[in-house]
Design a protein around this motif. Structure first.
Motif, PDB file in Angstrom:
ATOM      1  N   ALA A  26      13.721 -25.509  -6.018  1.00 10.33           N
ATOM      2  CA  ALA A  26      13.207 -25.661  -4.655  1.00 10.33           C
ATOM      3  C   ALA A  26      14.346 -25.698  -3.639  1.00 10.33           C
ATOM      4  O   ALA A  26      15.493 -25.975  -3.994  1.00 10.33           O
ATOM      5  CB  ALA A  26      12.376 -26.930  -4.564  1.00 10.33           C
ATOM      6  N   ASN A  42      23.087 -34.081  -6.095  1.00  8.41           N
ATOM      7  CA  ASN A  42      23.566 -33.022  -5.208  1.00  8.41           C
ATOM      8  C   ASN A  42      24.960 -33.383  -4.690  1.00  8.41           C
ATOM      9  O   ASN A  42      25.116 -33.984  -3.644  1.00  8.41           O
ATOM     10  CB  ASN A  42      22.593 -32.837  -4.040  1.00  8.41           C
ATOM     11  CG  ASN A  42      22.855 -31.555  -3.260  1.00  8.41           C
ATOM     12  OD1 ASN A  42      23.732 -30.763  -3.606  1.00  8.41           O
ATOM     13  ND2 ASN A  42      22.077 -31.350  -2.207  1.00  8.41           N
ATOM     14  N   ASN A  89      19.399 -27.199  -0.717  1.00  6.44           N
ATOM     15  CA  ASN A  89      20.120 -26.567   0.387  1.00  6.44           C
ATOM     16  C   ASN A  89      20.702 -27.599   1.353  1.00  6.44           C
ATOM     17  O   ASN A  89      21.711 -27.351   2.003  1.00  6.44           O
ATOM     18  CB  ASN A  89      19.189 -25.628   1.169  1.00  6.44           C
ATOM     19  CG  ASN A  89      18.734 -24.448   0.330  1.00  6.44           C
ATOM     20  OD1 ASN A  89      19.325 -24.151  -0.697  1.00  6.44           O
ATOM     21  ND2 ASN A  89      17.676 -23.784   0.747  1.00  6.44           N
ATOM     22  N   ASN A  90      20.038 -28.740   1.425  1.00 12.60           N
ATOM     23  CA  ASN A  90      20.483 -29.809   2.313  1.00 12.60           C
ATOM     24  C   ASN A  90      21.406 -30.754   1.541  1.00 12.60           C
ATOM     25  O   ASN A  90      20.951 -31.472   0.647  1.00 12.60           O
ATOM     26  CB  ASN A  90      19.267 -30.563   2.861  1.00 12.60           C
ATOM     27  CG  ASN A  90      19.651 -31.671   3.824  1.00 12.60           C
ATOM     28  OD1 ASN A  90      20.829 -31.857   4.166  1.00 12.60           O
ATOM     29  ND2 ASN A  90      18.670 -32.430   4.268  1.00 12.60           N
ATOM     30  N   GLU A 135      20.384 -34.308   0.904  1.00 12.91           N
ATOM     31  CA  GLU A 135      19.338 -34.605  -0.074  1.00 12.91           C
ATOM     32  C   GLU A 135      19.994 -34.867  -1.431  1.00 12.91           C
ATOM     33  O   GLU A 135      20.520 -33.967  -2.058  1.00 12.91           O
ATOM     34  CB  GLU A 135      18.363 -33.434  -0.174  1.00 12.91           C
ATOM     35  CG  GLU A 135      17.239 -33.635  -1.192  1.00 12.91           C
ATOM     36  CD  GLU A 135      16.417 -34.871  -0.903  1.00 12.91           C
ATOM     37  OE1 GLU A 135      16.526 -35.832  -1.694  1.00 12.91           O
ATOM     38  OE2 GLU A 135      15.703 -34.879   0.113  1.00 12.91           O
ATOM     39  N   GLN A 157       3.482 -27.750  -2.113  1.00 12.38           N
ATOM     40  CA  GLN A 157       3.236 -27.289  -0.752  1.00 12.38           C
ATOM     41  C   GLN A 157       1.787 -26.865  -0.561  1.00 12.38           C
ATOM     42  O   GLN A 157       1.174 -27.119   0.469  1.00 12.38           O
ATOM     43  CB  GLN A 157       4.167 -26.116  -0.418  1.00 12.38           C
ATOM     44  CG  GLN A 157       5.648 -26.469  -0.371  1.00 12.38           C
ATOM     45  CD  GLN A 157       5.968 -27.469   0.723  1.00 12.38           C
ATOM     46  OE1 GLN A 157       6.160 -28.644   0.471  1.00 12.38           O
ATOM     47  NE2 GLN A 157       6.001 -27.007   1.951  1.00 12.38           N
ATOM     48  N   TYR A 216      15.186 -27.861  -1.592  1.00 10.25           N
ATOM     49  CA  TYR A 216      15.693 -29.193  -1.265  1.00 10.25           C
ATOM     50  C   TYR A 216      17.213 -29.258  -1.378  1.00 10.25           C
ATOM     51  O   TYR A 216      17.890 -29.905  -0.579  1.00 10.25           O
ATOM     52  CB  TYR A 216      15.088 -30.239  -2.201  1.00 10.25           C
ATOM     53  CG  TYR A 216      13.608 -30.471  -2.018  1.00 10.25           C
ATOM     54  CD1 TYR A 216      13.100 -30.920  -0.799  1.00 10.25           C
ATOM     55  CD2 TYR A 216      12.720 -30.245  -3.063  1.00 10.25           C
ATOM     56  CE1 TYR A 216      11.734 -31.139  -0.636  1.00 10.25           C
ATOM     57  CE2 TYR A 216      11.357 -30.463  -2.906  1.00 10.25           C
ATOM     58  CZ  TYR A 216      10.869 -30.909  -1.692  1.00 10.25           C
ATOM     59  OH  TYR A 216       9.527 -31.122  -1.531  1.00 10.25           O
ATOM     60  N   LYS A 272      14.603 -34.607  -6.385  1.00 10.63           N
ATOM     61  CA  LYS A 272      13.854 -33.467  -5.869  1.00 10.63           C
ATOM     62  C   LYS A 272      14.666 -32.179  -5.956  1.00 10.63           C
ATOM     63  O   LYS A 272      14.098 -31.090  -5.997  1.00 10.63           O
ATOM     64  CB  LYS A 272      13.437 -33.711  -4.414  1.00 10.63           C
ATOM     65  CG  LYS A 272      12.378 -34.775  -4.235  1.00 10.63           C
ATOM     66  CD  LYS A 272      11.704 -34.702  -2.867  1.00 10.63           C
ATOM     67  CE  LYS A 272      12.676 -34.925  -1.742  1.00 10.63           C
ATOM     68  NZ  LYS A 272      11.984 -34.970  -0.424  1.00 10.63           N
ATOM     69  N   CYS A 273      15.991 -32.313  -5.983  1.00  9.57           N
ATOM     70  CA  CYS A 273      16.855 -31.132  -6.063  1.00  9.57           C
ATOM     71  C   CYS A 273      16.632 -30.331  -7.345  1.00  9.57           C
ATOM     72  O   CYS A 273      16.947 -29.136  -7.404  1.00  9.57           O
ATOM     73  CB  CYS A 273      18.323 -31.543  -5.971  1.00  9.57           C
ATOM     74  SG  CYS A 273      18.799 -32.241  -4.373  1.00  9.57           S
ATOM     75  N   SER A 333      18.393 -36.781  -3.999  1.00  8.86           N
ATOM     76  CA  SER A 333      17.413 -37.270  -4.960  1.00  8.86           C
ATOM     77  C   SER A 333      17.095 -36.246  -6.047  1.00  8.86           C
ATOM     78  O   SER A 333      17.567 -35.100  -6.027  1.00  8.86           O
ATOM     79  CB  SER A 333      16.119 -37.658  -4.245  1.00  8.86           C
ATOM     80  OG  SER A 333      15.432 -36.493  -3.822  1.00  8.86           O
ATOM     81  N   TYR A 392       7.504 -26.711  -6.587  1.00  6.55           N
ATOM     82  CA  TYR A 392       7.581 -26.880  -5.137  1.00  6.55           C
ATOM     83  C   TYR A 392       6.421 -26.177  -4.435  1.00  6.55           C
ATOM     84  O   TYR A 392       5.785 -26.739  -3.534  1.00  6.55           O
ATOM     85  CB  TYR A 392       8.923 -26.331  -4.647  1.00  6.55           C
ATOM     86  CG  TYR A 392       9.081 -26.284  -3.148  1.00  6.55           C
ATOM     87  CD1 TYR A 392       9.305 -27.448  -2.415  1.00  6.55           C
ATOM     88  CD2 TYR A 392       9.026 -25.067  -2.462  1.00  6.55           C
ATOM     89  CE1 TYR A 392       9.464 -27.410  -1.040  1.00  6.55           C
ATOM     90  CE2 TYR A 392       9.179 -25.018  -1.090  1.00  6.55           C
ATOM     91  CZ  TYR A 392       9.401 -26.188  -0.386  1.00  6.55           C
ATOM     92  OH  TYR A 392       9.549 -26.144   0.980  1.00  6.55           O
TER      93      TYR A 392
END
Length: 290
Positions: free
Chosen positions: A229, A34, A233-234, A237, A253, A231, A241-242, A239, A249
């Motif tokens: 997902a 990211n 957006n931040n 972040e 959840q 993720y 996970k992006c 990792s 996702y």
């Protein structure tokens, strides 16, 4: 618009993609999933004699540096002669800070079709063109939902850089499937367009219409669009996970949240149903004993 990319390859691999051994600003190298404005990103540029590039020296643990990737090793063998040829074209791998700081704002991207109209960009049109190496980029639709744009190989994004080692991405009108996400997208280059784009002897106006902005290029049919997902957006972040798809996702959840709740309720219901049955059996047993 293009305000986020991801690039997770190591130096040796980036040099292979750039087809050069020259490197500069390597201390700024920091691959993540990211990357955004003010982060340093890798780019291919034309090398002048006084640009302070250095020949890359491979570390002792070359196999580890190459992630023990047989595919990359095979590319090195197959393209070794091509690398030597590209050296003659004075390619270099550089790392630039994303964002051109002007007196009024920070420019992270610019419309390629409007470059010649603005005085701010005129010094870069012919002399400061470069190519960002990215594994892919992210974009958001009007609902602020993130999407990943990528292929099975690196993407080459047309860009420009400044004397202060800053860089900004060039964008164009989106079309086809890409326009469903956002009305703008990066200007992507084919492998054989890189030298043409970074060559300061080739005029900007001589290539953008007929070559660089050609919508029929193969690359446009290769880019896959995937909803991911939130993720990404931040910006903090960084990792893997992006890259998780939205479906993955939601499954996570559900399993960790409401899914766990329903699973617990189901277990309780099963136990409650089982208890009366056990008591009934107990009564029948006592009756037979009597």
């Amino acid at each position: 618009m293009c305000g986020r990319i991801f690039q997770i390859h190591n130096i040796a691999q980036l040099l292979q993609f750039a087809q050069t051994r020259r490197v500069r600003n390597v201390a700024n190298f920091n691959p993540t999933y990211n990357m955004g404005p003010t982060n340093y990103i890798p780019a291919i540029r034309h090398v002048e004699d006084d640009d302070n590039f250095q020949e890359y020296e491979e570390p002792n643990n070359v196999e580890q540096e190459m992630n023990q990737s047989s595919d990359i090793e095979q590319q090195i063998e197959e393209q070794s002669q091509e690398v030597i040829e590209k050296q003659k074209n004075k390619r270099g791998l550089d790392f630039f800070k994303w964002g051109f700081q002007t007196k009024f704002n920070l420019i992270i991207n610019a419309r390629i079709e409007e470059m010649h109209e603005k005085h701010t960009f005129k010094p870069f049109l012919d002399k400061k063109r470069c190519v960002i190496i990215a594994d892919g980029y992210y974009e958001w639709n009007k609902k602020k939902e993130p999407f990943k744009f990528s292929t099975n190989k690196p993407l080459y994004l047309a860009a420009m850089y400044t004397d202060d080692d800053e860089i900004f991405v060039l964008t164009r009108d989106a079309f086809g499937e890409y326009a469903k996400v956002h009305d703008r997208m990066p200007v992507l280059l084919e492998d054989d367009e890189i030298d043409l784009w970074i060559n300061p002897k080739v005029g900007f106006f001589d290539i953008i219409d007929k070559k660089i902005l050609n919508s029929q290029k193969k690359i446009w049919g290769q880019v896959q669009v995937t909803k991911v997902a939130p993720y990404v957006n931040n910006i903090k972040e960084k990792s893997e996970k992006c890259l998780i798809t939205l479906e993955e996702y939601k499954d996570q959840q559900f399993k960790n949240g409401i899914g766990k709740f329903f699973q617990k309720k189901q277990t309780q219901t099963t136990q409650e149903t089982q208890e009366p049955q056990d008591k009934t059996k107990e009564k029948i047993t006592k009756s037979l004993d009597d």
